[in-house]
Scaffold this active site. Structure first.
Site, PDB file in Angstrom:
ATOM      1  N   HIS A 103    -103.546 -16.002  47.577  1.00 53.17           N
ATOM      2  CA  HIS A 103    -102.319 -15.223  47.722  1.00 53.17           C
ATOM      3  C   HIS A 103    -102.213 -14.104  46.693  1.00 53.17           C
ATOM      4  CE1 HIS A 103    -100.568 -18.158  44.714  1.00 53.17           C
ATOM      5  NE2 HIS A 103     -99.959 -17.073  44.302  1.00 53.17           N
ATOM      6  N   ASP A 133    -106.016 -21.783  49.339  1.00 52.04           N
ATOM      7  CA  ASP A 133    -105.422 -20.782  48.453  1.00 52.04           C
ATOM      8  C   ASP A 133    -106.342 -20.455  47.280  1.00 52.04           C
ATOM      9  OD1 ASP A 133    -103.490 -18.921  47.763  1.00 52.04           O
ATOM     10  OD2 ASP A 133    -102.386 -20.310  46.490  1.00 52.04           O
ATOM     11  N   SER A 209    -100.253 -17.494  38.683  1.00 47.87           N
ATOM     12  CA  SER A 209    -101.077 -17.894  39.824  1.00 47.87           C
ATOM     13  C   SER A 209    -102.519 -17.445  39.625  1.00 47.87           C
ATOM     14  CB  SER A 209    -100.534 -17.278  41.116  1.00 47.87           C
ATOM     15  OG  SER A 209     -99.286 -17.803  41.448  1.00 47.87           O
TER      16      SER A 209
END
Length: 461
Positions: A103, A133, A209
């Site tokens: 992402h 992911d 992230s």
């Protein structure tokens, strides 16, 4: 004696003691002094990532009207819009291989990676997997970079100390500390599927992230990916993708793969609970109950049947369907793993060979190119590989839409649609679609299955 012990404890925690500590902490007493040696060793291998992608946005003629705009957002011509994302990554190879989240970099048109020492590199995506992911990048013209060693994430225990390193909110590289507060978390919806995560109370915020979750030896145990929050801030519940899955994806990228190949399960099942365990006469609700089994499944080849309870795979317990998928993915295609299951109260064992979903029977892929109502529609015959790629139910059969362009896209077809019939005629093979597409008709009616629901498309041509 008591005063002497207290004095010794105070001296051990004094600034002088902290300054003298230069090695990686090896005991609880040393850890209580400082995490600085761990951070110094690990931080250089954690990078900041700036990604740019171009998306198509619609310009509504009512964009400036606060009332009508809410009803006409999907109307008007499309125009390109630049979308930026910020995240972190981890260098896992000295020649410039970096792991981050899908992402963060998925579908990016430009990626810039900034190291801790401010060096900058352009990067290209080697492999991107939306379901897990995770994405693997290659830095251009990079060499002799600092790296993080990957630890076997199955060795982690609840209560282990960990550090989260990343670039939250774009303020610069930041370190937060915490513990492993949970393992085998699988109820969190992330990216394109339900994953399997390490839970930590180390603060993870937007921008973290793709960053590193490391142990007190500075080894990578996970890739930070998400937080659970109601207010938008870190509430001490963060999630990281285990290093064992990271290693599997990196290995495939290094071997030249551009798409992550998962071993195929070919089973459906559910986690055991107290009621199920009681009904099956089990003392404890452990394992995953198999409710469905494809005849070509590697589990079926190993001797399992519907109604069996999978207890472990590759020596590790399996208590949710997501955990089974994680174990398969971490082991990789071609691996052999011992599987332990229960049948009628008896424990059974076998060695299972992990393989990709079979691409059999042939796909018979067909694209409608003639100037007809279904022009631009690409369909395939459903087999285990197709069902796996399109995320269709294991029992799906017939014909599926692989791609919809041109007139087919305007008619409303979507990838993953299962075509049941066209203008009242049944569809069983891709050749049926091609033949029916040429019929003379003003009004078209197509019956589909979409995400388990029956849908009917009506359009004129």
């Amino acid at each position: 004696m008591f005063r002497n012990l207290c004095l010794a404890a105070l001296l051990s925690l004094s600034p002088i003691g902290a300054l003298a500590q230069t090695a990686v902490p090896a005991s609880e007493a040393e850890i209580s002094l400082s995490f600085a040696p761990v951070v110094k060793a690990a931080a250089p291998a954690v990078v900041n990532i700036y990604a740019t992608r171009i998306v198509e946005a619609r310009r509504s003629p009512f964009a400036d009207d606060p009332f009508f705009n809410q009803f006409f957002e999907a109307f008007g011509p499309t125009e390109p819009r630049i979308q930026n994302s910020l995240g972190s990554g981890v260098i896992v190879s000295a020649d410039g291989i970096v792991v981050s989240n899908y992402h963060v970099v998925g579908q990016a048109t430009e990626i810039r990676v900034v190291l801790n020492d401010r060096r900058e590199y352009a990067a290209d995506v080697m492999l991107a997997d939306q379901e897990s992911d995770l994405a693997v990048l290659r830095l251009r013209d990079a060499a002799d970079l600092p790296v993080l060693e990957l630890r076997n994430s199955d060795e982690l225990e609840v209560g282990d100390l960990v550090l989260a390193i990343g670039n939250p909110f774009g303020v610069g590289q930041t370190v937060s500390s915490g513990i492993v507060s949970g393992l085998a978390r699988s109820a969190l919806q992330v990216a394109d599927g339900r994953g399997y995560f390490i839970q930590t109370d180390a603060a993870i915020n937007p921008g973290n992230s793709g960053g590193a979750l490391v142990d007190v030896q500075g080894r990578l145990v996970g890739i930070n990916t998400a937080i659970l929050t109601q207010g938008g801030g870190s509430n001490g519940i963060g999630f990281a993708i285990p290093a064992n899955l990271v290693q599997s994806i990196v290995s495939q990228a290094e071997a030249g793969a551009t798409r992550f190949a998962r071993p195929w399960a070919g089973v459906t099942g559910q986690a055991m609970d107290a009621a199920l365990a009681e009904g099956l006469g089990l003392a404890r609700p452990d394992g995953v109950l198999i409710s469905g089994l494809h005849p070509k499944s590697p589990f079926a080849a190993a001797g399992l049947q519907a109604g069996d309870v999978i207890l472990s795979l590759g020596g590790e317990p399996t208590n949710t369907p997501q955990e089974v998928i994680f174990r398969l993915s971490a082991l990789g295609v071609g691996a052999e793993a011992e599987i332990v299951w229960l049948r009628d109260g008896e424990e059974m064992r076998a060695v299972m060979v992990l393989a990709a979903a079979p691409d059999d029977p042939p796909r018979e892929q067909t694209t409608v190119t003639a100037d007809v109502a279904l022009r631009g529609l690409t369909v395939v015959r459903i087999n285990p590989a197709v069902a796996d790629e399109l995320r269709l139910p294991m029992q799906a059969e017939g014909v599926a839409v692989l791609q919809a362009e041109d007139l087919a896209a305007r008619a409303g077809f979507q990838p993953g649609d299962v075509i049941l019939g066209i203008n009242g005629a049944a569809v069983a093979r891709p050749s049926d679609v091609e033949a029916l597409a040429g019929m003379e008709a003003r009004v078209w009616v197509v019956d589909l299955l979409r995400e388990g629901r029956q849908v009917r498309l009506r359009f004129r041509f």
